[in-house]
Design a protein around this motif. Structure first.
Motif, mmCIF file in Angstrom:
data_model
loop_
_atom_site.group_PDB
_atom_site.id
_atom_site.type_symbol
_atom_site.label_atom_id
_atom_site.label_comp_id
_atom_site.label_asym_id
_atom_site.label_seq_id
_atom_site.Cartn_x
_atom_site.Cartn_y
_atom_site.Cartn_z
ATOM 1 N N LEU A 255 -68.385 55.730 61.876
ATOM 2 C CA LEU A 255 -67.739 56.199 63.256
ATOM 3 C C LEU A 255 -69.237 57.225 63.527
ATOM 4 N N THR A 256 -70.660 56.451 62.772
ATOM 5 C CA THR A 256 -72.002 57.892 62.961
ATOM 6 C C THR A 256 -72.945 56.989 63.407
ATOM 7 N N GLY A 257 -72.430 55.411 63.084
ATOM 8 C CA GLY A 257 -73.510 54.815 63.530
ATOM 9 C C GLY A 257 -73.578 54.167 62.612
ATOM 10 N N SER A 258 -73.392 53.866 61.032
ATOM 11 C CA SER A 258 -74.704 53.252 60.250
ATOM 12 C C SER A 258 -73.891 53.906 58.797
ATOM 13 N N LEU A 259 -73.682 53.890 58.394
ATOM 14 C CA LEU A 259 -73.437 54.447 56.704
ATOM 15 C C LEU A 259 -74.085 54.225 55.328
ATOM 16 N N GLY A 260 -74.740 54.563 56.341
ATOM 17 C CA GLY A 260 -76.756 54.906 55.941
ATOM 18 C C GLY A 260 -76.910 56.359 56.092
ATOM 19 N N ASN A 261 -75.967 56.822 56.522
ATOM 20 C CA ASN A 261 -75.986 58.136 57.216
ATOM 21 C C ASN A 261 -75.063 58.992 56.108
ATOM 22 N N GLY A 262 -74.064 58.621 55.225
ATOM 23 C CA GLY A 262 -73.448 59.104 55.112
ATOM 24 C C GLY A 262 -73.654 59.753 53.442
ATOM 25 N N ALA A 263 -73.118 60.877 53.126
ATOM 26 C CA ALA A 263 -73.266 61.947 51.875
ATOM 27 C C ALA A 263 -72.572 62.414 51.125
ATOM 28 N N THR A 264 -72.538 62.721 50.135
ATOM 29 C CA THR A 264 -71.460 63.156 48.655
ATOM 30 C C THR A 264 -71.843 63.956 47.835
#
Length: 358
Positions: A255-264
């Motif tokens: 929903l932010t536009g890309s899985l590449g933006n996700g942090a964990t």
């Protein structure tokens, strides 16, 4: 000068590319601020090691990591090796071996991010998903029998313990209390899973009694997935089981536009073992080696790691630099641009150099 020892595990696919970019950015931060230093040691664990030796990491791999202050992890998974091997023999072996029971995934549209939702809905996204990271559906309990026969069976057992539920619920409550809205949503499926998930609900409710200041509600996971799309501003801190949060957090990043933006962050809240920090995009073998992997998730992950290490100023500066580059570009192809990983990395480093320390 404060020094922090980091174990860097690039892993598979684009993992080494984004971890290398993340270390570049941290080095730039260290030079800018001048009050901390990262000493990174790289480990070549992953699918290439498996092809050569038959193991994803040494048998004592988790113990080798105990002397580090944090672990910076890229990705795991390869098209020619079964996923249950790559995942269970590396990432999960580290998470479970070091009791990293709290998986924390923030989601927010940073300046310039354009997700698939209408702008007025996308702007409402500001979530932290807390995932129980040690049991539930990924406990590893089960087995197979009667191989190749018509009655062959396979079974995975969802494991829910009072202690496991209580500690993650308490962690989520404490985190929610630190956020402005003081709002916690507990995700469940106790209408269909009448044993483990009923215990989940029960123990969560018992813990919530100790946090009367929190605004709380319970949502069935299927309804939660729908509401995250249609009413994103309703939610803030979200607590879910291992499987449910795994799915919902990928939805959140998309929903932010890309899985590449996700942090964990995979946290051991007790501090008796290092925590592990990783972007959530996976190994992305379709773009490996092309130099176009989105490093934003790795940079956001690095900011979470720095904050965990007590380097709050460095984390804030990095998030400001990320926001600046997300706003003005350059952007990698997954974000609608044409830029390389290296170009985005250099843009963030340049933004760091230009930021005033205040």
């Amino acid at each position: 000068m404060r020094r922090h020892r980091i174990a860097a595990i690039g892993g598979d696919g684009v993992g080494p590319e984004v971890i290398s970019a993340g270390l570049e950015v941290i080095t730039a931060l260290s030079a800018k601020l001048g009050d901390f230093q990262i000493e990174a040691q790289s480990f070549d664990w992953g699918s290439e090691l498996y092809r050569n030796t038959g193991v994803m990491m040494p048998a004592d791999g988790a113990d080798r990591l105990r002397g580090f202050d944090a672990i910076f992890f890229g990705a795991v998974g390869a098209p020619d090796i079964a996923d249950h091997i790559t995942l269970w023999e590396l990432r999960l072996a580290i998470c479970q071996g070091l009791d990293q029971y709290a998986n924390v995934r923030p989601t927010k549209l940073l300046p310039g991010m354009r997700g698939p939702l209408m702008p007025e809905l996308g702007a409402q996204i500001d979530w932290v998903i807390v995932r129980e990271n040690s049991e539930g559906e990924y406990a590893g309990v089960g087995g197979r029998a009667h191989a190749a026969l018509s009655l062959e069976l396979a079974m995975d057992v969802s494991v829910f313990t009072r202690a496991g539920i209580e500690r993650i619920a308490r962690y989520a409550c404490e985190l929610a209390m630190k956020r402005p809205r003081k709002r916690l949503t507990v995700v469940t499926k106790s209408n269909a899973q009448r044993h483990g998930m009923v215990l989940w609900d029960q123990v969560c409710r018992e813990v919530l009694i100790d946090y009367p200041e929190l605004e709380t509600d319970f949502m069935l996971v299927d309804a939660m997935a729908a509401k995250m799309v249609t009413s994103p501003g309703t939610y803030d801190t979200i607590l879910a089981t291992n499987l449910h949060a795994d799915i919902l957090s990928d939805l959140a990043s998309a929903l932010t536009g890309s899985l590449g933006n996700g942090a964990t962050a995979n946290l051991n809240p007790s501090g008796d073992a290092p925590s592990m920090f990783e972007p959530i995009h996976g190994s992305a073998f379709d773009i490996t080696g092309k130099g176009i992997a989105n490093p934003i998730g790795a940079f956001w992950t690095a900011a979470m790691m720095l904050d965990h290490l007590g380097e709050r100023q460095a984390a804030d500066v990095l998030m400001e630099a990320i926001g600046s580059v997300c706003q003005s570009g350059p952007h990698t192809p997954d974000m609608g641009g044409q830029a390389s990983t290296a170009a985005v990395t250099q843009a963030v480093i340049q933004a760091i150099s230009e930021l005033g320390m205040g």
